[in-house]
Scaffold this motif. Structure first.
Motif, mmCIF file in Angstrom:
data_model
loop_
_atom_site.group_PDB
_atom_site.id
_atom_site.type_symbol
_atom_site.label_atom_id
_atom_site.label_comp_id
_atom_site.label_asym_id
_atom_site.label_seq_id
_atom_site.Cartn_x
_atom_site.Cartn_y
_atom_site.Cartn_z
ATOM 1 N N GLN A 15 -11.070 -0.366 -7.049
ATOM 2 C CA GLN A 15 -10.522 0.010 -5.734
ATOM 3 C C GLN A 15 -8.998 0.035 -5.748
ATOM 4 O O GLN A 15 -8.376 0.955 -5.212
ATOM 5 C CB GLN A 15 -10.971 -0.995 -4.678
ATOM 6 C CG GLN A 15 -12.420 -0.869 -4.270
ATOM 7 C CD GLN A 15 -12.749 -1.858 -3.145
ATOM 8 O OE1 GLN A 15 -11.965 -2.034 -2.215
ATOM 9 N NE2 GLN A 15 -13.894 -2.512 -3.249
ATOM 10 N N ALA A 16 -8.410 -0.989 -6.350
ATOM 11 C CA ALA A 16 -6.938 -1.035 -6.438
ATOM 12 C C ALA A 16 -6.429 0.153 -7.255
ATOM 13 O O ALA A 16 -5.453 0.815 -6.879
ATOM 14 C CB ALA A 16 -6.495 -2.347 -7.079
ATOM 15 N N CYS A 17 -7.116 0.439 -8.341
ATOM 16 C CA CYS A 17 -6.689 1.521 -9.232
ATOM 17 C C CYS A 17 -6.826 2.885 -8.566
ATOM 18 O O CYS A 17 -6.022 3.794 -8.810
ATOM 19 C CB CYS A 17 -7.500 1.484 -10.524
ATOM 20 S SG CYS A 17 -7.010 0.137 -11.622
ATOM 21 N N VAL A 97 -0.498 -1.602 -7.367
ATOM 22 C CA VAL A 97 -1.104 -1.943 -6.084
ATOM 23 C C VAL A 97 -1.968 -3.195 -6.229
ATOM 24 O O VAL A 97 -2.724 -3.339 -7.194
ATOM 25 C CB VAL A 97 -1.962 -0.770 -5.544
ATOM 26 C CG1 VAL A 97 -2.819 -1.208 -4.358
ATOM 27 C CG2 VAL A 97 -1.070 0.401 -5.141
ATOM 28 N N ASN A 98 -1.818 -4.070 -5.240
ATOM 29 C CA ASN A 98 -2.671 -5.252 -5.105
ATOM 30 C C ASN A 98 -3.613 -4.983 -3.940
ATOM 31 O O ASN A 98 -3.174 -4.778 -2.812
ATOM 32 C CB ASN A 98 -1.758 -6.457 -4.817
ATOM 33 C CG ASN A 98 -2.517 -7.698 -4.380
ATOM 34 O OD1 ASN A 98 -3.724 -7.668 -4.140
ATOM 35 N ND2 ASN A 98 -1.797 -8.800 -4.245
ATOM 36 N N LYS A 99 -4.903 -4.936 -4.240
ATOM 37 C CA LYS A 99 -5.883 -4.746 -3.167
ATOM 38 C C LYS A 99 -6.837 -5.936 -3.214
ATOM 39 O O LYS A 99 -7.547 -6.132 -4.218
ATOM 40 C CB LYS A 99 -6.607 -3.416 -3.389
ATOM 41 C CG LYS A 99 -7.868 -3.214 -2.581
ATOM 42 C CD LYS A 99 -7.612 -2.542 -1.263
ATOM 43 C CE LYS A 99 -8.952 -2.144 -0.637
ATOM 44 N NZ LYS A 99 -8.861 -1.834 0.769
ATOM 45 N N GLY A 104 -3.993 -2.692 -9.851
ATOM 46 C CA GLY A 104 -3.981 -1.468 -10.643
ATOM 47 C C GLY A 104 -2.538 -1.066 -10.899
ATOM 48 O O GLY A 104 -1.649 -1.399 -10.104
ATOM 49 N N ASP A 105 -2.310 -0.341 -11.992
ATOM 50 C CA ASP A 105 -0.950 -0.024 -12.434
ATOM 51 C C ASP A 105 -1.006 1.298 -13.191
ATOM 52 O O ASP A 105 -1.817 1.445 -14.108
ATOM 53 C CB ASP A 105 -0.482 -1.172 -13.346
ATOM 54 C CG ASP A 105 0.956 -1.059 -13.817
ATOM 55 O OD1 ASP A 105 1.683 -0.175 -13.336
ATOM 56 O OD2 ASP A 105 1.342 -1.877 -14.686
ATOM 57 N N ALA A 106 -0.162 2.256 -12.819
ATOM 58 C CA ALA A 106 -0.118 3.528 -13.548
ATOM 59 C C ALA A 106 1.216 4.213 -13.310
ATOM 60 O O ALA A 106 1.946 3.867 -12.372
ATOM 61 C CB ALA A 106 -1.264 4.453 -13.132
ATOM 62 N N ALA A 107 1.517 5.171 -14.162
ATOM 63 C CA ALA A 107 2.779 5.904 -14.047
ATOM 64 C C ALA A 107 2.601 7.345 -14.515
ATOM 65 O O ALA A 107 1.751 7.636 -15.360
ATOM 66 C CB ALA A 107 3.865 5.233 -14.885
ATOM 67 N N THR A 246 -7.394 4.614 -13.117
ATOM 68 C CA THR A 246 -6.358 5.159 -12.227
ATOM 69 C C THR A 246 -6.350 6.690 -12.225
ATOM 70 O O THR A 246 -5.413 7.307 -11.750
ATOM 71 C CB THR A 246 -4.964 4.628 -12.635
ATOM 72 O OG1 THR A 246 -4.848 4.648 -14.064
ATOM 73 C CG2 THR A 246 -4.764 3.212 -12.145
ATOM 74 N N MET A 247 -7.401 7.266 -12.766
ATOM 75 C CA MET A 247 -7.519 8.733 -12.747
ATOM 76 C C MET A 247 -8.278 9.131 -11.485
ATOM 77 O O MET A 247 -9.317 8.559 -11.196
ATOM 78 C CB MET A 247 -8.326 9.181 -13.979
ATOM 79 C CG MET A 247 -8.622 10.657 -14.019
ATOM 80 S SD MET A 247 -7.476 11.468 -15.100
ATOM 81 C CE MET A 247 -8.391 11.449 -16.613
#
Ligand code: MG
Length: 248
Positions: A15-17, A97-99, A104-107, A246-247
């Motif tokens: 969910q966070a991702c 993002v913290n949910k 989740g973490d992406a760039a 995160t896709m």
């Protein structure tokens, strides 16, 4: 020690991702010549709150914003501010993002208008290197399999991999064990197991791999002033193909 997540934890991390992935798509549309990086940060923060999350970067070790915006020779950790994007820039946008206590973490790196052929190639190769690394993130492999795959794509295209910063475990915290280097290190590194969630993030420089930190204490820039690109996904290690969380 790496963390193996159970299915309930994985569904929270997913969910966070998802918010991270959707936010990056949203920001990609908004990052145009003439807008400031501070404005991108503002709309990102609103987006995260609207989706029930908390910006994970804000106040992390004192970082002052919700996203990192790194332009041209800035590698990572750029602080959003009054800088107005202009045609020909490349912009790395990094989002965490913290949910509900899961992360989740992406760039991505985006082109602002038309960019030089070399910058275009730098972005393409960096993204290719990310996917080469992801393809090795399967149960039974080692972290070094990811590192080697990333480095091979980058260096065979004449670019260099940043050494001072690496990927990481992610999920119950923003940064967890194990480190995920984008270059060969001694040994094979930790083994990868189904249920590990990790962030793979090649930072690729057109010139030297050497970097330095600006006076603001955050912004990492290339030593030679040449451009740098950065792509990142949070992924779930499984048997066979990894899931790119995160896709979107
Ligand atoms: Mg990261």
């Amino acid at each position: 020690m790496q963390e193996i997540k159970n299915s309930s934890e994985i569904s929270y991390i997913r969910q966070a991702c998802r918010i991270v992935g959707e936010l990056l798509q949203f920001l990609k549309e908004k990052a145009k010549a003439g807008v400031t990086t501070a404005w991108l940060d503002e709309i990102a923060e609103n987006f995260i709150h609207k989706h029930g999350g908390i910006p994970a970067f804000k106040n992390y070790n004192g970082f002052p914003a919700s996203i990192c915006t790194s332009v041209n020779d800035e590698v990572i950790h750029g602080i959003p501010g009054p800088y107005r994007l202009k045609e020909g820039d490349i912009l790395s946008i990094d989002v965490g993002v913290n949910k509900e206590g899961y992360f989740g973490d992406a760039a991505i790196t985006v082109a602002i208008g038309k960019v030089s052929k070399e910058k275009e190639k730098l972005m393409r190769v960096t993204e290719e290197a990310l996917y080469a690394g992801i393809s090795m993130a399967v149960h039974g492999n080692h972290v070094s399999d990811i590192s080697k795959a990333v480095q091979k794509v980058v260096e065979s295209n004449g670019f260099s991999v940043v050494r001072d910063y690496v990927g990481h475990g992610v999920g119950k915290k923003l940064h967890e064990e194990p480190p995920i280097p984008n270059f060969k290190t001694p040994g094979r590194g930790p083994k990868l197991y189904s249920g590990m969630t990790i962030a793979i993030e090649p930072m690729v420089n057109e010139g030297t791999y050497e970097v330095t930190v600006k006076d603001d204490g955050w912004t990492v820039v290339t030593k030679d002033g040449k451009p740098s690109a950065h792509f990142e996904h949070s992924i779930l290690v499984r048997e066979g193909e990894p899931e790119i969380l995160t896709m979107v």
